[in-house]
Design a protein around this motif. Structure first.
Motif, PDB file in Angstrom:
ATOM      1  N   HIS A 170      13.331  18.522  31.586  1.00 13.16           N
ATOM      2  CA  HIS A 170      13.119  19.695  32.660  1.00 13.16           C
ATOM      3  C   HIS A 170      11.726  20.163  32.923  1.00 13.16           C
ATOM      4  O   HIS A 170      11.193  20.556  34.029  1.00 13.16           O
ATOM      5  CB  HIS A 170      14.181  21.013  32.947  1.00 13.16           C
ATOM      6  CG  HIS A 170      14.452  21.482  33.551  1.00 13.16           C
ATOM      7  ND1 HIS A 170      14.383  21.181  35.227  1.00 13.16           N
ATOM      8  CD2 HIS A 170      14.145  23.113  33.763  1.00 13.16           C
ATOM      9  CE1 HIS A 170      14.123  22.508  36.480  1.00 13.16           C
ATOM     10  NE2 HIS A 170      14.105  23.061  35.100  1.00 13.16           N
ATOM     11  N   LEU A 171      11.309  20.754  31.841  1.00 16.75           N
ATOM     12  CA  LEU A 171      10.688  21.618  31.764  1.00 16.75           C
ATOM     13  C   LEU A 171       9.172  20.798  31.583  1.00 16.75           C
ATOM     14  O   LEU A 171       8.624  20.925  32.440  1.00 16.75           O
ATOM     15  CB  LEU A 171      10.361  22.531  30.133  1.00 16.75           C
ATOM     16  CG  LEU A 171      11.289  23.378  29.486  1.00 16.75           C
ATOM     17  CD1 LEU A 171      10.945  23.645  27.917  1.00 16.75           C
ATOM     18  CD2 LEU A 171      11.264  24.443  30.561  1.00 16.75           C
ATOM     19  N   GLU A 172       9.034  19.450  31.423  1.00 18.66           N
ATOM     20  CA  GLU A 172       8.535  18.890  30.942  1.00 18.66           C
ATOM     21  C   GLU A 172       7.604  18.371  32.442  1.00 18.66           C
ATOM     22  O   GLU A 172       6.748  17.977  32.786  1.00 18.66           O
ATOM     23  CB  GLU A 172       7.654  17.526  30.293  1.00 18.66           C
ATOM     24  CG  GLU A 172       8.357  18.151  28.524  1.00 18.66           C
ATOM     25  CD  GLU A 172       6.723  17.767  28.466  1.00 18.66           C
ATOM     26  OE1 GLU A 172       5.764  17.342  28.855  1.00 18.66           O
ATOM     27  OE2 GLU A 172       7.364  18.317  26.891  1.00 18.66           O
ATOM     28  N   LYS A 173       8.706  17.974  33.086  1.00 16.83           N
ATOM     29  CA  LYS A 173       8.760  17.491  34.702  1.00 16.83           C
ATOM     30  C   LYS A 173       8.371  18.509  35.849  1.00 16.83           C
ATOM     31  O   LYS A 173       7.494  18.316  36.671  1.00 16.83           O
ATOM     32  CB  LYS A 173      10.539  16.854  35.395  1.00 16.83           C
ATOM     33  CG  LYS A 173      10.299  16.378  36.714  1.00 16.83           C
ATOM     34  CD  LYS A 173      12.098  15.947  36.557  1.00 16.83           C
ATOM     35  CE  LYS A 173      13.308  17.764  37.500  1.00 16.83           C
ATOM     36  NZ  LYS A 173      14.258  18.031  37.827  1.00 16.83           N
ATOM     37  N   ASN A 174       8.445  19.429  35.209  1.00 21.24           N
ATOM     38  CA  ASN A 174       7.450  20.956  35.497  1.00 21.24           C
ATOM     39  C   ASN A 174       6.329  21.224  35.263  1.00 21.24           C
ATOM     40  O   ASN A 174       6.104  22.379  35.456  1.00 21.24           O
ATOM     41  CB  ASN A 174       8.787  21.971  35.810  1.00 21.24           C
ATOM     42  CG  ASN A 174       9.695  22.476  36.900  1.00 21.24           C
ATOM     43  OD1 ASN A 174       9.409  22.127  38.197  1.00 21.24           O
ATOM     44  ND2 ASN A 174      11.465  21.679  36.521  1.00 21.24           N
ATOM     45  N   GLN A 175       5.580  20.310  34.397  1.00 22.91           N
ATOM     46  CA  GLN A 175       4.693  20.808  34.271  1.00 22.91           C
ATOM     47  C   GLN A 175       4.090  21.406  32.539  1.00 22.91           C
ATOM     48  O   GLN A 175       3.493  22.146  32.753  1.00 22.91           O
ATOM     49  CB  GLN A 175       3.558  20.984  34.984  1.00 22.91           C
ATOM     50  CG  GLN A 175       3.061  20.122  36.099  1.00 22.91           C
ATOM     51  CD  GLN A 175       3.721  18.835  37.007  1.00 22.91           C
ATOM     52  OE1 GLN A 175       4.621  20.394  37.866  1.00 22.91           O
ATOM     53  NE2 GLN A 175       4.544  18.009  36.761  1.00 22.91           N
ATOM     54  N   MET A 176       5.555  21.790  32.471  1.00 18.23           N
ATOM     55  CA  MET A 176       4.818  23.004  30.911  1.00 18.23           C
ATOM     56  C   MET A 176       5.576  21.812  30.006  1.00 18.23           C
ATOM     57  O   MET A 176       6.356  21.162  29.316  1.00 18.23           O
ATOM     58  CB  MET A 176       6.550  23.446  31.080  1.00 18.23           C
ATOM     59  CG  MET A 176       6.218  24.781  31.496  1.00 18.23           C
ATOM     60  SD  MET A 176       7.926  26.042  31.543  1.00 18.23           S
ATOM     61  CE  MET A 176       7.879  26.408  29.857  1.00 18.23           C
ATOM     62  N   GLN A 177       4.167  21.746  28.730  1.00 17.83           N
ATOM     63  CA  GLN A 177       4.154  21.160  27.869  1.00 17.83           C
ATOM     64  C   GLN A 177       5.583  21.688  26.482  1.00 17.83           C
ATOM     65  O   GLN A 177       5.407  22.923  26.550  1.00 17.83           O
ATOM     66  CB  GLN A 177       2.625  20.827  26.919  1.00 17.83           C
ATOM     67  CG  GLN A 177       2.171  20.143  28.006  1.00 17.83           C
ATOM     68  CD  GLN A 177       0.666  19.718  27.278  1.00 17.83           C
ATOM     69  OE1 GLN A 177       0.809  20.356  26.181  1.00 17.83           O
ATOM     70  NE2 GLN A 177       0.043  18.589  27.867  1.00 17.83           N
ATOM     71  N   THR A 178       5.793  20.790  26.091  1.00 14.27           N
ATOM     72  CA  THR A 178       6.453  21.463  24.609  1.00 14.27           C
ATOM     73  C   THR A 178       6.106  20.205  23.604  1.00 14.27           C
ATOM     74  O   THR A 178       5.647  19.114  23.968  1.00 14.27           O
ATOM     75  CB  THR A 178       8.452  21.232  24.806  1.00 14.27           C
ATOM     76  OG1 THR A 178       8.115  19.591  25.453  1.00 14.27           O
ATOM     77  CG2 THR A 178       8.740  21.597  26.736  1.00 14.27           C
TER      78      THR A 178
END
Length: 99
Positions: free
Chosen positions: A34-42
């Motif tokens: 979910h985070l990566e799909k929203n352009q938040m790198q993990t």
């Protein structure tokens, strides 16, 4: 499914990443996606059980350290560099609330 750890109120640390500790691997994978799909790198936890790394595999059996293995499958980081402003944290909060 997500543990929130409060930082001591008197501390003035400068974090470059915030750890997320999930109760299980499946939840972690869904949240990371979910985070990566929203352009938040993990970033995955980088050490955990060091015996899983090829260079150290000959030092012991990684299966004898279940808690270290659990860290690898349950923990990840979200960046928090010092240049982030209030707007960035609001965006992160909204993305987490959507989840």
């Amino acid at each position: 499914d997500l543990k929130v750890v409060e930082v001591h109120k008197k501390a003035e640390p400068c974090f470059f990443a915030v750890p997320f500790i999930c109760n299980n691997k499946e939840f972690k994978e869904k949240l990371v996606n979910h985070l990566e799909k929203n352009q938040m790198q993990t970033r995955n936890y980088f050490a955990g059980n060091i015996l899983c790394h090829d260079a150290y595999a000959n030092l012991g059996n990684y299966k004898e350290y279940p808690n270290a293995n659990k860290v690898l499958s349950h923990v990840f980081f979200v960046g928090c560099p010092p240049h982030y402003r209030e707007e960035t944290f609001e965006r992160i909060t909204n993305i987490l609330k959507e989840f």
